[in-house]
Design an enzyme around this catalytic site. Structure first.
Site, PDB file in Angstrom:
ATOM      1  N   GLU A  56       4.617   6.300  -1.275  1.00 18.36           N
ATOM      2  CA  GLU A  56       3.393   5.305  -1.139  1.00 18.36           C
ATOM      3  C   GLU A  56       3.223   5.848   0.189  1.00 18.36           C
ATOM      4  OE1 GLU A  56       6.754   2.542  -3.276  1.00 18.36           O
ATOM      5  OE2 GLU A  56       6.723   4.203  -2.026  1.00 18.36           O
ATOM      6  N   CYS A  84       8.025  -0.898  -0.789  1.00 16.21           N
ATOM      7  CA  CYS A  84       8.813  -1.734  -0.607  1.00 16.21           C
ATOM      8  C   CYS A  84       7.957  -2.707   0.380  1.00 16.21           C
ATOM      9  CB  CYS A  84      10.079  -1.182   0.699  1.00 16.21           C
ATOM     10  SG  CYS A  84       9.097  -0.421   1.217  1.00 16.21           S
ATOM     11  N   CYS A  87       6.259  -0.183   3.519  1.00 13.80           N
ATOM     12  CA  CYS A  87       4.799   0.673   2.417  1.00 13.80           C
ATOM     13  C   CYS A  87       3.127   0.001   1.680  1.00 13.80           C
ATOM     14  CB  CYS A  87       5.632   0.999   0.680  1.00 13.80           C
ATOM     15  SG  CYS A  87       6.627   2.062   0.866  1.00 13.80           S
TER      16      CYS A  87
END
Length: 158
Positions: A56, A84, A87
């Site tokens: 990402e 996560c 990100c």
């Protein structure tokens, strides 16, 4: 956007995740889309390069470069797996308007575990953060889960 378009972009994320696995990294892939067109894409390279090189993050860096701006408020970010916390914060700072992912990660996710992608309180800190992005979950979840399971990851589906 229709589910069919979401599926097309999640399928690309799953392909990128397989490329990541084939290169010896973790199974993550991401694309950034604007006006139904892929602007940037990436696979994970955190195991080989920099620990922050999540799919990402790399895709957002590439999208910023391609568009010549750090404002991605017209973009949708797709991922085969829930982003996560790191990100997710970056998505909020880049003003991503929509996040679409296949598979939840309740032990690590920036939506399910921590509410970064849905935290309206962050919008008080303008111009760094804006309103939470629209989040769509579960597009091709089964296919994404099967890929993780084949790679030896334990998946806890809800």
């Amino acid at each position: 956007m229709k589910t069919q378009e979401h599926e097309k972009f999640i399928r690309r994320c799953i392909e990128l995740a397989q490329d990541s696995l084939d290169s010896g990294d973790n199974p993550f892939g991401s694309v950034v889309v604007k006006n139904n067109e892929i602007i940037a894409e990436a696979r994970n390279s955190a195991m080989h390069d920099d620990i922050t090189d999540h799919a990402e993050v790399i895709a957002m860096r590439r999208a910023k470069k391609a568009l010549g701006t750090s404002d991605l408020s017209e973009c949708t970010l797709y991922s085969n797996c829930e982003p996560c916390p790191m990100c997710s914060f970056m998505m909020r700072e880049q003003h991503i308007k929509e996040v679409v992912f296949a598979l939840r990660t309740p032990h690590m996710g920036g939506y399910s575990r921590w509410d970064i992608l849905q935290d309206h309180g962050l919008a008080r800190y303008t111009p760094v953060f804006t309103s939470p992005p629209n989040v769509i979950i579960g597009i091709l979840e089964k296919e994404a889960a099967e890929q993780f399971e084949k790679a030896g990851w334990t998946i806890h589906r809800e």
